[in-house]
Enzyme design. Structure first.
Site, PDB file in Angstrom:
ATOM      1  CB  SER A 162       1.076 -10.920  -0.748  1.00 57.10           C
ATOM      2  OG  SER A 162       2.138 -10.141  -0.333  1.00 57.10           O
ATOM      3  CD  GLU A 196       2.943 -19.211   1.512  1.00 52.35           C
ATOM      4  OE1 GLU A 196       2.880 -17.972   1.353  1.00 52.35           O
ATOM      5  OE2 GLU A 196       1.946 -19.882   1.812  1.00 52.35           O
ATOM      6  CG  HIS A 211       4.992 -14.873   0.285  1.00 51.80           C
ATOM      7  ND1 HIS A 211       3.812 -15.306   0.842  1.00 51.80           N
ATOM      8  CD2 HIS A 211       5.002 -13.531   0.466  1.00 51.80           C
ATOM      9  CE1 HIS A 211       3.157 -14.279   1.340  1.00 51.80           C
ATOM     10  NE2 HIS A 211       3.851 -13.194   1.130  1.00 51.80           N
ATOM     11  CG  ASN A 249      -1.666 -13.469   2.600  1.00 50.13           C
ATOM     12  OD1 ASN A 249      -1.640 -12.965   3.723  1.00 50.13           O
ATOM     13  ND2 ASN A 249      -0.788 -13.158   1.661  1.00 50.13           N
TER      14      ASN A 249
HETATM   15  P1  NAD Z   1       6.580  -1.158  -1.501  1.00 43.06           P
HETATM   16  O1  NAD Z   1       5.484  -0.315  -2.033  1.00 43.06           O
HETATM   17  O2  NAD Z   1       7.205  -0.817  -0.191  1.00 43.06           O
HETATM   18  O3  NAD Z   1       7.785  -1.216  -2.579  1.00 43.06           O
HETATM   19  C1  NAD Z   1       7.556  -1.474  -3.937  1.00 43.06           C
HETATM   20  C2  NAD Z   1       8.703  -0.834  -4.721  1.00 43.06           C
HETATM   21  O4  NAD Z   1       8.586  -1.255  -6.080  1.00 43.06           O
HETATM   22  C3  NAD Z   1       8.670   0.700  -4.734  1.00 43.06           C
HETATM   23  O5  NAD Z   1       9.914   1.216  -4.260  1.00 43.06           O
HETATM   24  C4  NAD Z   1       8.445   1.045  -6.207  1.00 43.06           C
HETATM   25  O6  NAD Z   1       9.149   2.237  -6.603  1.00 43.06           O
HETATM   26  C5  NAD Z   1       8.999  -0.182  -6.902  1.00 43.06           C
HETATM   27  N1  NAD Z   1       8.501  -0.388  -8.246  1.00 43.06           N
HETATM   28  C6  NAD Z   1       7.221  -0.280  -8.696  1.00 43.06           C
HETATM   29  N2  NAD Z   1       7.167  -0.566 -10.018  1.00 43.06           N
HETATM   30  C7  NAD Z   1       8.449  -0.858 -10.401  1.00 43.06           C
HETATM   31  C8  NAD Z   1       9.031  -1.224 -11.645  1.00 43.06           C
HETATM   32  N3  NAD Z   1       8.305  -1.362 -12.755  1.00 43.06           N
HETATM   33  N4  NAD Z   1      10.367  -1.441 -11.679  1.00 43.06           N
HETATM   34  C9  NAD Z   1      11.130  -1.313 -10.563  1.00 43.06           C
HETATM   35  N5  NAD Z   1      10.621  -0.970  -9.356  1.00 43.06           N
HETATM   36  C10 NAD Z   1       9.292  -0.750  -9.284  1.00 43.06           C
HETATM   37  O7  NAD Z   1       6.015  -2.657  -1.500  1.00 43.06           O
HETATM   38  P2  NAD Z   1       6.422  -3.867  -0.533  1.00 43.06           P
HETATM   39  O8  NAD Z   1       5.578  -3.810   0.686  1.00 43.06           O
HETATM   40  O9  NAD Z   1       7.896  -3.934  -0.412  1.00 43.06           O
HETATM   41  O10 NAD Z   1       5.881  -5.108  -1.383  1.00 43.06           O
HETATM   42  C11 NAD Z   1       6.603  -5.619  -2.480  1.00 43.06           C
HETATM   43  C12 NAD Z   1       6.059  -6.989  -2.829  1.00 43.06           C
HETATM   44  O11 NAD Z   1       6.199  -7.849  -1.718  1.00 43.06           O
HETATM   45  C13 NAD Z   1       4.577  -7.012  -3.186  1.00 43.06           C
HETATM   46  O12 NAD Z   1       4.362  -7.968  -4.189  1.00 43.06           O
HETATM   47  C14 NAD Z   1       3.921  -7.432  -1.880  1.00 43.06           C
HETATM   48  O13 NAD Z   1       2.675  -8.082  -2.065  1.00 43.06           O
HETATM   49  C15 NAD Z   1       4.941  -8.403  -1.350  1.00 43.06           C
HETATM   50  N6  NAD Z   1       4.943  -8.616   0.104  1.00 43.06           N
HETATM   51  C16 NAD Z   1       4.803  -7.560   0.962  1.00 43.06           C
HETATM   52  C17 NAD Z   1       4.837  -7.797   2.344  1.00 43.06           C
HETATM   53  C18 NAD Z   1       4.728  -6.663   3.316  1.00 43.06           C
HETATM   54  O14 NAD Z   1       4.485  -6.932   4.510  1.00 43.06           O
HETATM   55  N7  NAD Z   1       4.937  -5.409   2.931  1.00 43.06           N
HETATM   56  C19 NAD Z   1       5.004  -9.103   2.821  1.00 43.06           C
HETATM   57  C20 NAD Z   1       5.181 -10.160   1.916  1.00 43.06           C
HETATM   58  C21 NAD Z   1       5.131  -9.898   0.548  1.00 43.06           C
END
Ligand code: NAD
Length: 283
Positions: free
Chosen positions: A117, A150, A138, A188
């Site tokens: 993000s 995006e 994204h 964002n």
């Molecule tokens: P989350 O915390 O729900 O999930 C992240 C996952 O990554 C976890 O299950 C964790 O175990 C895993 N992980 C961490 N380190 C790891 C590694 N080295 N190898 C393999 N797996 C690993 O996070 P999320 O909300 O799904 O966000 C994920 C990405 O998406 C982030 O970059 C976030 O900025 C982006 N994002 C999130 C949203 C949202 O609304 N949640 C929206 C758009 C983008």
């Protein structure tokens, strides 16, 4: 392209795996936490069942779609993928290390995309020997529902990589929008200052959270008010993104509202914590 690997099976990763598998891709879903993989599979299953109930997909589809998703804890399973989408935790150290490893593991021509993000695509790409094949993809939450992707070009991302990813997003039934790699991208950079300003309005007593959200919903036709949206995103996530904008653009107009900082320090992180600008009774 028909083979994808999704790294990180949390909120976003399970939705990304769902959408790719639903559109016929073989998906290898990887997470370092086995529990996250179990939860992701259960979430994909229940979201597919909901689509069946709504008549959006036929009753046999969930088994077929789930049959195309394999899960595992080893990054090595990304070796056969033509497109890797990284959706691990929003931590630069985690992403830099993952891209260094993925660059070694993935086929030389494979595209390495990140769902970050707020972290610079250019900095992530610089950790690899193929910065022309690294790009931001994204997706929005919830991934199966939201139309936008995006598509963020890093400094070295090639035209070919960009058009392959734009075409892929369209083939997934999404609407891709191409943007360049500057802090916060477009989504964002525009959204967070609005949320921040709404929080300043609360802090200064201009109006209550309910009143502010009502103004934006009924007056500006936003489906959700900015404070309800901030609770949904997570106030810690909003604060981290504002800090990235302020640092990256060097402009204090992105300074996070002190009330936001105070709420994060108090653990009032929004929906996931049960309290933020609104209260969320535990289910
Ligand atoms: P989350 O915390 O729900 O999930 C992240 C996952 O990554 C976890 O299950 C964790 O175990 C895993 N992980 C961490 N380190 C790891 C590694 N080295 N190898 C393999 N797996 C690993 O996070 P999320 O909300 O799904 O966000 C994920 C990405 O998406 C982030 O970059 C976030 O900025 C982006 N994002 C999130 C949203 C949202 O609304 N949640 C929206 C758009 C983008």
């Amino acid at each position: 392209m028909t083979r994808a690997a999704v790294v990180g099976a949390g909120t976003m990763g399970n939705g990304i795996a769902h959408v790719f598998a639903q559109h016929g891709w073989e998906v290898s879903l990887v997470d370092s936490a086995p529990a996250a993989l179990e939860k992701a599979t259960a979430t994909i299953r229940s979201n597919l069942d909901r689509q069946v109930k709504k008549g959006a997909i036929p009753p046999g589809a969930p088994a077929e779609v789930l049959g195309r998703v394999t899960t595992g804890t080893s990054l090595e399973s990304a070796a056969g993928a033509e497109l890797v989408i990284e959706a691990a935790s929003e931590d630069p150290a985690v992403k830099f290390s993952l891209f260094e490893q993925l660059d070694r593991i993935a086929a030389p021509g494979a595209i390495l995309a990140t769902n970050t993000s707020s972290i610079s695509i250019t900095e992530i790409a610089a950790r690899t020997a193929r910065p022309d094949r690294v790009i931001g993809m994204h997706f929005m939450n919830p991934v199966p529902v939201m139309q936008l992707v995006e598509v963020i070009r890093g400094h070295a991302t090639s035209d070919a990589t960009t058009s392959e990813v734009m075409d892929t997003a369209r083939a997934l039934g999404k609407v891709p929008v191409e943007v360049h790699d500057y802090p916060g991208f477009v989504s964002n950079r525009v959204l967070m200052p609005m949320i921040n300003e709404a929080i300043f309005c609360v802090m200064e007593g201009v109006a209550t959270p309910e009143a502010i959200d009502t103004v934006m919903k009924l007056g500006m036709a936003h489906p959700m008010g900015p404070l309800a949206l901030a609770d949904f995103i997570g106030l810690d996530v909003c604060l981290a993104i504002l800090d990235v904008l302020q640092r990256g653009l060097g402009d204090d107009k992105y300074r996070a509202c002190p009330l936001l900082r105070r709420m994060v320090a108090a653990g009032a992180l929004g929906k996931k914590a049960g309290r933020g600008f609104y209260d969320y009774p535990s289910p």
